[in-house]
Design a protein around this motif. Structure first.
Motif, PDB file in Angstrom:
ATOM      1  N   VAL A  90     -36.713   2.453  11.361  1.00 24.20           N
ATOM      2  CA  VAL A  90     -35.892   1.430  10.705  1.00 24.20           C
ATOM      3  C   VAL A  90     -34.411   1.788  10.841  1.00 24.20           C
ATOM      4  N   LEU A  91     -34.080   3.052  10.593  1.00 19.16           N
ATOM      5  CA  LEU A  91     -32.690   3.489  10.711  1.00 19.16           C
ATOM      6  C   LEU A  91     -32.201   3.357  12.145  1.00 19.16           C
ATOM      7  N   ASP A  92     -33.041   3.757  13.107  1.00 23.62           N
ATOM      8  CA  ASP A  92     -32.651   3.636  14.516  1.00 23.62           C
ATOM      9  C   ASP A  92     -32.399   2.177  14.897  1.00 23.62           C
ATOM     10  N   TYR A  93     -33.237   1.287  14.404  1.00 27.50           N
ATOM     11  CA  TYR A  93     -33.072  -0.144  14.681  1.00 27.50           C
ATOM     12  C   TYR A  93     -31.723  -0.643  14.144  1.00 27.50           C
ATOM     13  N   LEU A  94     -31.394  -0.263  12.914  1.00 31.33           N
ATOM     14  CA  LEU A  94     -30.137  -0.726  12.315  1.00 31.33           C
ATOM     15  C   LEU A  94     -28.926  -0.091  12.984  1.00 31.33           C
ATOM     16  N   VAL A  95     -29.041   1.186  13.365  1.00 30.21           N
ATOM     17  CA  VAL A  95     -27.931   1.856  14.055  1.00 30.21           C
ATOM     18  C   VAL A  95     -27.721   1.225  15.426  1.00 30.21           C
ATOM     19  N   GLU A  96     -28.811   0.883  16.104  1.00 34.38           N
ATOM     20  CA  GLU A  96     -28.697   0.232  17.409  1.00 34.38           C
ATOM     21  C   GLU A  96     -28.018  -1.128  17.282  1.00 34.38           C
ATOM     22  N   ARG A  97     -28.297  -1.804  16.196  1.00 35.53           N
ATOM     23  CA  ARG A  97     -27.772  -3.160  16.001  1.00 35.53           C
ATOM     24  C   ARG A  97     -26.336  -3.163  15.465  1.00 35.53           C
ATOM     25  N   TYR A  98     -26.015  -2.251  14.513  1.00 33.43           N
ATOM     26  CA  TYR A  98     -24.708  -2.273  13.841  1.00 33.43           C
ATOM     27  C   TYR A  98     -23.846  -1.045  14.129  1.00 33.43           C
ATOM     28  N   GLY A  99     -24.376  -0.053  14.804  1.00 28.68           N
ATOM     29  CA  GLY A  99     -23.631   1.180  15.055  1.00 28.68           C
ATOM     30  C   GLY A  99     -23.834   2.167  13.916  1.00 28.68           C
ATOM     31  N   GLU A 100     -23.345   3.397  14.143  1.00 30.13           N
ATOM     32  CA  GLU A 100     -23.549   4.443  13.132  1.00 30.13           C
ATOM     33  C   GLU A 100     -22.747   4.214  11.868  1.00 30.13           C
ATOM     34  N   PHE A 101     -21.830   3.284  11.897  1.00 29.40           N
ATOM     35  CA  PHE A 101     -21.042   2.980  10.708  1.00 29.40           C
ATOM     36  C   PHE A 101     -21.929   2.493   9.567  1.00 29.40           C
ATOM     37  N   VAL A 102     -23.100   1.965   9.897  1.00 28.46           N
ATOM     38  CA  VAL A 102     -23.997   1.426   8.876  1.00 28.46           C
ATOM     39  C   VAL A 102     -24.613   2.540   8.033  1.00 28.46           C
ATOM     40  N   LEU A 103     -24.551   3.781   8.500  1.00 30.28           N
ATOM     41  CA  LEU A 103     -25.097   4.904   7.745  1.00 30.28           C
ATOM     42  C   LEU A 103     -24.042   5.435   6.786  1.00 30.28           C
ATOM     43  N   LEU A 104     -24.396   5.579   5.511  1.00 26.77           N
ATOM     44  CA  LEU A 104     -23.438   6.157   4.555  1.00 26.77           C
ATOM     45  C   LEU A 104     -23.196   7.629   4.838  1.00 26.77           C
ATOM     46  N   LYS A 105     -24.229   8.330   5.300  1.00 27.34           N
ATOM     47  CA  LYS A 105     -24.078   9.734   5.681  1.00 27.34           C
ATOM     48  C   LYS A 105     -24.328   9.817   7.179  1.00 27.34           C
ATOM     49  N   PRO A 106     -23.273  10.001   7.981  1.00 30.55           N
ATOM     50  CA  PRO A 106     -23.445  10.019   9.436  1.00 30.55           C
ATOM     51  C   PRO A 106     -24.365  11.157   9.880  1.00 30.55           C
ATOM     52  N   ARG A 107     -24.996  10.938  11.001  1.00 35.19           N
ATOM     53  CA  ARG A 107     -25.889  11.955  11.566  1.00 35.19           C
ATOM     54  C   ARG A 107     -25.069  13.134  12.063  1.00 35.19           C
ATOM     55  N   THR A 108     -25.697  14.286  12.127  1.00 38.13           N
ATOM     56  CA  THR A 108     -25.001  15.499  12.573  1.00 38.13           C
ATOM     57  C   THR A 108     -25.589  15.987  13.886  1.00 38.13           C
ATOM     58  N   ASP A 109     -25.613  15.122  14.881  1.00 37.93           N
ATOM     59  CA  ASP A 109     -26.081  15.511  16.200  1.00 37.93           C
ATOM     60  C   ASP A 109     -25.172  14.877  17.248  1.00 37.93           C
ATOM     61  N   GLY A 110     -25.270  15.345  18.490  1.00 36.85           N
ATOM     62  CA  GLY A 110     -24.466  14.789  19.576  1.00 36.85           C
ATOM     63  C   GLY A 110     -22.978  14.958  19.327  1.00 36.85           C
ATOM     64  N   TRP A 111     -22.231  13.886  19.579  1.00 40.96           N
ATOM     65  CA  TRP A 111     -20.777  13.939  19.405  1.00 40.96           C
ATOM     66  C   TRP A 111     -20.381  14.098  17.949  1.00 40.96           C
ATOM     67  N   ASN A 112     -21.212  13.631  17.052  1.00 44.45           N
ATOM     68  CA  ASN A 112     -20.901  13.804  15.632  1.00 44.45           C
ATOM     69  C   ASN A 112     -20.882  15.274  15.253  1.00 44.45           C
ATOM     70  N   LEU A 113     -21.712  16.074  15.904  1.00 49.78           N
ATOM     71  CA  LEU A 113     -21.718  17.506  15.623  1.00 49.78           C
ATOM     72  C   LEU A 113     -20.362  18.120  15.965  1.00 49.78           C
ATOM     73  N   VAL A 114     -19.778  17.668  17.074  1.00 47.96           N
ATOM     74  CA  VAL A 114     -18.445  18.148  17.450  1.00 47.96           C
ATOM     75  C   VAL A 114     -17.433  17.787  16.356  1.00 47.96           C
ATOM     76  N   LEU A 115     -17.525  16.560  15.847  1.00 49.09           N
ATOM     77  CA  LEU A 115     -16.599  16.145  14.786  1.00 49.09           C
ATOM     78  C   LEU A 115     -16.821  16.936  13.510  1.00 49.09           C
ATOM     79  N   TRP A 116     -18.094  17.173  13.162  1.00 45.68           N
ATOM     80  CA  TRP A 116     -18.387  17.920  11.939  1.00 45.68           C
ATOM     81  C   TRP A 116     -17.895  19.361  12.042  1.00 45.68           C
TER      82      TRP A 116
END
Length: 163
Positions: A90-116
């Motif tokens: 469900v989360l993957d579907y919503l992220v695919e549709r609206y982007g990661e901005f839809v998550l209140l707590k962003p994921r900590t993998d990929g490029w987000n890990l670099v930012l974290w």
């Protein structure tokens, strides 16, 4: 008379607290027609909704928001759960549709890990540079061990005699 007045005051305070308590609780915007009949699925939907951002309000979860888009997102979450999707699907579907901005707590993998990790890394780098700078200044400003020359000692004695 004094005790009656105190009892009235305490009763008034209790009444005010009782009336103010519901105002301090979060207002959930989920409408009864949105709720699922299965309590297990409804609990899953509510937990997912708490972690999804209303893209209109931007600082509220879709569980708390009264915006039309938040309602649509709540319905999509429930539809996906009824269809048999797992929480991550469900989360993957919503992220695919609206982007990661839809998550209140962003994921900590990929490029987000670099930012974290960039924030703490830059802090440690700045701390190291600051320590090197402070140590460099401390050694440059340290007095030499040579002491005073004979001329300087004579001049110092002369100044001390005059005062």
């Amino acid at each position: 008379m004094n005790t009656v007045l105190r009892k009235l005051q305490s009763l008034a305070v209790i009444l005010c607290l009782a009336l103010a308590a519901p105002l301090s609780m979060p207002a959930f915007a989920v409408q009864p027609d949105e709720m699922l009949d299965d309590p297990v699925l409804e609990n899953r939907a509510r937990e997912l909704s708490k972690g999804l951002r209303c893209v209109v309000c931007q600082n509220e979860s879709i569980d708390e928001s009264n915006a039309d888009l938040a309602r649509e997102l709540r319905l999509v979450v429930r539809e996906r759960l009824v269809a048999g999707d797992s929480d991550s699907e469900v989360l993957d579907y919503l992220v695919e549709r609206y982007g990661e901005f839809v998550l209140l707590k962003p994921r900590t993998d990929g490029w987000n890990l670099v930012l974290w990790l960039s924030g703490p890394a830059l802090f440690l780098l700045a701390l190291g540079i600051g320590l090197v700078y402070v140590r460099g200044r401390a050694t440059a400003a340290a007095p030499t061990e040579a002491g005073l020359s004979a001329d300087e000692e004579a001049r110092l004695k002369e100044i001390l005699k005059d005062s």
